[in-house]
Design an enzyme around this catalytic site. Structure first.
Site, PDB file in Angstrom:
ATOM      1  N   GLU D  67       9.592   4.974  -1.651  1.00 32.71           N
ATOM      2  CA  GLU D  67       8.583   4.082  -2.375  1.00 32.71           C
ATOM      3  C   GLU D  67       8.548   4.605  -3.968  1.00 32.71           C
ATOM      4  O   GLU D  67       8.680   3.717  -4.907  1.00 32.71           O
ATOM      5  CB  GLU D  67       7.117   4.039  -1.836  1.00 32.71           C
ATOM      6  CG  GLU D  67       7.136   3.282  -0.659  1.00 32.71           C
ATOM      7  CD  GLU D  67       7.594   4.211   0.552  1.00 32.71           C
ATOM      8  OE1 GLU D  67       7.795   5.507   0.328  1.00 32.71           O
ATOM      9  OE2 GLU D  67       7.706   3.619   1.846  1.00 32.71           O
ATOM     10  N   HIS D 136      -2.296   1.448   8.436  1.00 29.68           N
ATOM     11  CA  HIS D 136      -1.652   0.353   8.065  1.00 29.68           C
ATOM     12  C   HIS D 136      -2.423  -0.900   8.157  1.00 29.68           C
ATOM     13  O   HIS D 136      -2.157  -2.120   8.315  1.00 29.68           O
ATOM     14  CB  HIS D 136      -0.660  -0.063   9.427  1.00 29.68           C
ATOM     15  CG  HIS D 136       0.639   0.309   9.489  1.00 29.68           C
ATOM     16  ND1 HIS D 136       1.046   1.674   8.955  1.00 29.68           N
ATOM     17  CD2 HIS D 136       1.913   0.106   9.506  1.00 29.68           C
ATOM     18  CE1 HIS D 136       2.319   1.863   8.896  1.00 29.68           C
ATOM     19  NE2 HIS D 136       3.016   1.012   9.288  1.00 29.68           N
TER      20      HIS D 136
END
Lengths: 339, 424, 85, 333
Positions: D67, D136
């Protein structure tokens, strides 16, 4: 089969039983997911059983495990009860994480199982840290960190490799290279696809092993563990493996063709050991049926255990956000922020 | 021994609620094994194989492609060899009912868990870590609120209006938390003040229209009027005002107010409120006066305990109230006591008004008296015709509380009182 | 006090009850109550204000003398002069 | 506004997002889409499905799981004259890229004395509700809305999902767009043009008793509560923030000054939340119009638990909004 390991029949049967136990458990989980008993994400370990079973057999009880979201196999192989693992996936309070974590977050302090992790590569620095603590506290325990080849692209991988060697940390890195990071093949994401070579570049002993062969895995791991305990150095194993099912339950598998999957299935870990034992008259159909029915019974009991589990009362929603001592000092349940 | 099991549309993803059956890969009568792919489904993730989880024979295909059905819909049935599967199936079905029971307890758990106010959910008794019962919490809240007892609790917008309109909030009972005065508590008193950019504009129009509409819709008005000779009253005024300065000058309206106040003592039914479907007698006689403002609109301040005031005192109060009302733009203000609990209203447009004035009652009052303008008229005295002065007194009353006969008696009694101005 | 000052006092007295009125709004020879839209209450308050500002005693019998702006001016001028000498 | 209301289309929020991406790719050849599994896999949430086959590997770029790496690359490419759309699979992974977003994207223009521009758009799925447990299910719009140099958008409606990306990609400064996972499957209406400029808040329902301030995934719940409150003749006004930085304070304050009562519904944790910032702004600039303290309905301060009944208990719900509105309206709050 690897010659170094003393070919003890009982041990091999036990290895087969452990792998079958994971295989049948995972297949039942797939079924339970379609019936909405298990929710959220579900990542199955079918095809990679040899790595967890092989590695765990070489460890001692006080060694520490850091795993990933594809962790059911590691948990069962390490010794977490099938009941507590399945109850956790049902979200019940008798789950190993009191139902709060689900499939990707199994924890068990008694087994030194420091949980799955849903963030790719998130576990590597943690494992290095646990090893640092053991080193400072002069414990003989070592830390074992499982991750997939996808994590190799993460910055945390490289940072952890360097620190482990720099500070000579007693940690065993196990890369389960199943050739696909979710939907991306290894060759499409890594310039250098020999992952062991990457670890070597940091000055770490790194070995590749056939992740489909449980005996090889156990043998290599035993050697690695000895090396770490004596030399207090990190060690790297790249286990070449393959997952027979999608990344998670909801995966059209557009990124690989069916033929490739069938090829790998032909010499899967369970198939290999079973064929070898039968050819060498160490195992017959009857023994196999006994083992399978024992496992199926264990699964039935695990399902009952999970079904009877209770839901955590809403009133306990924020319990354990902080350890009790802090909540007592500021006299009221926290509304966020340290007192 | 064999058993039939349903094959249902599987849930394959966290947010998958339905699936599209694209193709069957088996037909009725086929023998299948655990893990065989028996159909192809289409989802937002593309085509996904559907497995069967039992060894057995497909007995029926209930749904034909291409069809989208919710998760859990039965697609086909399979005949399985009961023996080996038995223990597992039974336990699975048994566990299914159980899970449905536990599911029920879950929903019960949520509904019985009354939606506790958020803070209560978190406030835990530190020693026992059990959530504090609501009484315990409200106790803790009250403790620290009541310490500053001298300041009046009021919401900021109420404080702003009070400051601008010089309202005395300590007089008002607040219905907000811990007795705080909130907008609705002062809504009746002031025209609903709408704070706009850069200061307060009394929203007269909407307040008046709201009150009038409510009155017309809810109160069954009836109207009576009586012509009243005021010769005697005018003579009395002339003498009273002889070489008096403007400050001491008395106008007819002051006499009329005192007369009304005294008459109400005999006819208290016209002096009170109609609330919650019943009449409530007022304990005071506070007469509100409709004062028209130069820029249009009206204010209706009330004179309190009129029956206890002398005519000069009434005149003085009226003159001052009118001056302040008509100079609100340049900073004059009305007192909150003037804007509260009027028990009856008078409307009088004076010499430039109309002959007859039938007003609309101000809820929750039950009557309004309108004084027409003074006219010179021919009057019959004995058998002679004389020129005299007269005005028409009009009464609008709430038929739920007052009847025609009582209203008429009131008007006649009022007329009689005006014939003896010196006794007012 | 000259005529200008008296005029200003009269205007101020009118504005005490009718704040928005300006001198050039008024026709000096028309009935002041019509010009400035004063009812009897306003008229009394206007006279009270004038009495206060000019110090001249005004009684009910003098009211007609204040029917127009000019009449009021004339009445005040005479009374102020008599008071001064 | 009304004429484009009638020729509207029905589609899912996911399809509206995809149409927006396609139009950006067609309008400007400098634009490309980059992110984990956006190409061959068709996007973790299926948003970019089919784009790889149509636009090819040059403009739909699959990235490894790095990322900080690929977000940094996207920022660099924008610096170099491209107009990249970077997809971070979910806000949960964006923490790994936070350094690049804050210390490079948000800071370069100012730090370079106005010389450099970073016209990048970073899209992230966000929010809870799918039982994906704590790692999440995050809502961190507030973290990004805290950073000067960033613009932060939260498309709650299908029309915004369709057109906000177009407005954002034309902006010379970095824009973060949050797409709530619970909206993806919903069917909705898309008109022929955007309803307003991307930085404008919109009143989704007029009312006079209470202002309900919200954004993103919470809007459907707030509108549901508003409808039920109407039946209890409590007439609420629903304001959709749409842009979380910069905040359209004039629209917010106009509503507050009208209703005198405010409830802010925010899926973030209450401490340090956007709801906290909004509450402070209202207190500072509309204090004298308040008839009750500003109310905040946020997510309980707990890592989101996996079991559905606990996750739902943690999240803001319609019932909480209704009971809070009733207490406010009756002056009990």
């Amino acid at each position: 089969m690897n010659d170094k390991l003393h070919l003890d029949k009982a041990h091999l049967l036990e290895q087969l039983k452990q792998m079958l136990r994971i295989r049948l458990f995972e297949e039942k989980c797939a079924e339970l997911y379609t019936q909405e008993k298990i929710r959220g994400f579900l990542h199955l370990y079918i095809g990679e059983e040899a790595i967890a079973v092989g590695v765990m057999a070489a460890l001692s009880p006080q060694d520490e495990i850091v795993a990933t979201y594809r962790e059911h196999g590691h948990a069962l192989a390490r010794g977490l009860s099938m009941k507590s693992v399945l109850a956790e996936m049902y979200g019940r309070t008798n789950g190993c994480s009191k139902g709060r974590g689900g499939s990707m977050h199994l924890f068990d302090k008694k087994q030194h199982f420091y949980g799955g992790n849903a963030i790719v590569g998130g576990g590597l620095p943690l494992a290095a840290g646990l090893a640092l603590a053991n080193k400072k506290l002069k414990k003989t325990a070592i830390t074992v960190c499982f991750f997939g080849e996808g994590a190799v692209a993460e910055g945390e991988f490289h940072e952890s490799m360097n620190l482990a060697v720099l500070w000579q940390l007693p940690v065993l890195f196990i890369c389960e290279n199943n050739r696909y990071a979710m939907g991306t093949a290894l060759a499409l994401s890594e310039s250098e696809i020999n992952i062991a070579k990457k670890a070597q570049s940091y000055g770490m002993t790194a070995v590749q092993v056939d992740g489909m062969n449980v005996v090889n895995v156990e043998a290599v791991t035993t050697k690695a563990v000895e090396h770490i305990r004596t030399h207090q150095q990190p060690y790297f194993l790249e286990c070449k493996s393959y997952r027979f099912r999608g990344h998670s339950s909801f995966d059209g598998q557009l990124y690989r063709d069916k033929e490739e999957v069938e090829q790998w299935k032909k010499h899967g870990p369970v198939m290999q050991l079973k064929r070898w034992l039968i050819q060498n008259h160490q195992l017959n159909e009857k023994d196999l049926n006994v083992i399978e029915s024992q496992i199926k019974q264990e699964i039935v009991e695990a399902i009952n255990f999970a079904e009877q589990g209770l839901w955590e009362p809403v009133a306990d929603l924020c319990k354990d956000v902080y350890s009790p001592s802090i909540q007592k000092i500021n006299g009221k349940a926290d509304q966020g922020g340290l007192a | 021994m064999t058993k039939s099991i349903d094959i249902t549309m599987p849930s394959l993803g966290a947010d998958m609620t339905e699936g599209m059956l694209v193709e069957w890969l088996i037909k009725e009568g086929d023998k299948v094994q655990h893990g065989d792919v028996i159909a192809v489904l289409e989802t937002q993730k593309g085509a996904i194989d559907m497995e069967v989880y039992h060894d057995g024979i497909i007995t029926q295909l209930l749904l034909q492609p291409v069809n989208t059905v919710p998760v859990g819909t039965v697609l086909a049935t399979i005949e399985v060899i009961a023996a080996a599967e038995d223990t597992e199936e039974q336990s699975l079905n048994k566990s299914k009912q159980q899970s449905s029971t536990t599911e029920k307890t879950v929903t019960e758990q949520i509904t019985t868990e009354k939606i506790i106010d958020e803070p209560a959910l978190l406030l835990a008794d530190p020693l026992t870590e059990k959530p504090l019962t609501t009484t315990q919490q409200s106790h803790t809240q009250k403790v620290n609120i009541s310490t500053n007892v001298d300041t009046v609790l009021a919401s900021p917008v109420v404080r702003k209006i009070a400051k601008v309109q010089k309202l005395d909030l300590s007089v008002i009972k607040g219905s907000g938390p811990n007795g705080a005065v909130i907008l609705k508590d002062i809504a009746q008193i002031t025209q609903k003040a709408v704070l706009t950019e850069g200061g307060l504009l009394t929203n007269m129009r909407s307040a008046i229209s709201a009150a009038m509409t409510k009155s017309k819709q809810e109160i069954p008005h009836f109207y009576l009027s009586l012509d009243v000779s005021i010769n005697k009253a005018q003579q009395w005024l002339q003498q009273a005002n002889h070489d008096k300065t403007p400050k001491e000058h008395i106008l007819l309206i002051a006499l009329l107010l005192k007369a009304v106040a005294l008459t109400l003592i005999k006819y208290p039914r016209l002096n009170g409120f109609y609330r919650d479907d019943c009449f409530e007698q007022a304990s005071e006689i506070n007469i509100a006066n409709v004062i028209s403002l130069r820029t249009g609109g009206v204010v209706v301040p009330a004179l309190r305990n009129v029956e206890q005031l002398s005519v000069p005192e009434i005149m003085h109060a009226l003159r001052d109230m009118t001056r302040r009302s008509r100079a609100i733009e340049s900073g004059e203000r009305l007192r909150s006591s003037e804007l509260m609990n009027a028990t009856i209203t008078i409307t009088n447009m004076g010499e430039r008004g109309a002959d007859r004035v039938f007003g609309i009652i101000y809820p929750p009052q039950v009557a309004i008296i309108g004084f027409g303008k003074v006219n010179k008229v021919p009057q019959v005295c004995g058998d002679k015709i004389d020129i005299g002065e007269q005005l028409t007194v009009c009464l609008s009353a709430d038929h739920r509380v007052v009847d025609g006969m009582l209203a008429a008696k009131f008007l006649n009694s009022l007329a009689k009182k005006l014939q003896k101005p010196e006794q007012l | 006090m000259n005529t200008k000052e008296i005029e200003r006092l009269v205007i101020e007295a009118i504005q005490a009850v009718a704040p928005e009125i300006e001198q050039n709004d008024i026709d000096f020879d028309e009935d002041i109550r019509e010009e400035c839209d004063l009812d009897s209450m306003d008229f009394i308050n206007y006279l009270a204000a004038l009495q206060k500002s000019t110090g001249i005693k005004i009684t009910e019998v003098d009211y007609p003398r204040f029917s127009t702006f000019h009449n009021a001016l004339a009445f005040l001028k005479i009374n102020i002069q008599t008071k001064q000498n | 506004m009304s004429e484009h209301r009638n020729n509207s289309q029905k589609m899912t929020y996911r399809e509206a997002l995809r149409a927006g991406i396609e139009q950006c790719l067609n309008d400007d050849e400098r634009t490309f889409l980059m992110g984990e599994d956006v190409g061959r896999y068709g996007g973790c949430y299926g948003v970019s499905k089919g784009l790889f086959e149509h636009y090819g590997a040059e403009r739909i770029i699959d990235t490894p799981l790095c990322e900080s790496g690929f977000v940094g690359v996207g920022i660099g490419a924008a610096l170099g004259g491209m107009r990249p759309i970077v997809e971070v699979m979910t806000v949960n992974f964006s923490l790994l890229a936070m350094d690049q977003i804050v210390n490079s994207a948000a800071t370069l223009r100012h730090m370079s004395g106005g010389q450099l521009n970073v016209p990048v758009v970073i899209r992230m799925a966000c929010g809870a509700g799918l039982q994906l447990a704590a790692q999440h299910s995050h809502s961190w719009e507030n973290l990004y809305a805290h950073i000067p140099g960033l613009k932060v958008l939260s498309p709650a409606t299908h029309n915004d999902a369709r057109y906000m990306l177009l407005q954002a990609i034309k902006d010379l400064d970095p824009v973060i767009i949050f797409e709530h996972v619970m909206l993806l499957n919903n069917q909705g209406e898309v008109f022929s043009e955007p309803e307003a400029d991307m930085e404008k808040a919109l009143v989704r329902k007029q009312g006079r008793d209470i202002t309900l301030l919200t954004y993103g995934g919470s809007l459907p719940k707030v509108l549901m509560a508003a409808a039920e409150l109407e039946a209890l003749n409590i007439n609420v006004e629903v304001v959709d923030l749409r842009c979380l930085r910069p905040l359209d304070t004039s629209t917010i304050l106009a509503s507050v000054k009208k209703t005198h009562r405010v409830i802010i519904i925010d899926e973030g944790w209450k401490t340090g939340s956007l709801a906290g910032e909004l509450s402070a702004i209202i207190m500072e600039q509309a204090f004298w119009y308040l008839d009750a303290p500003v109310q905040r309905i946020c997510t309980q301060e707990v890592p989101i638990p996996y079991p559905s009944h606990l996750e739902q208990a943690a999240l803001p719900q319609v019932e909480k909004i209704i009971s809070c509105a009733q207490r406010l309206f009756e002056g009990k709050q």
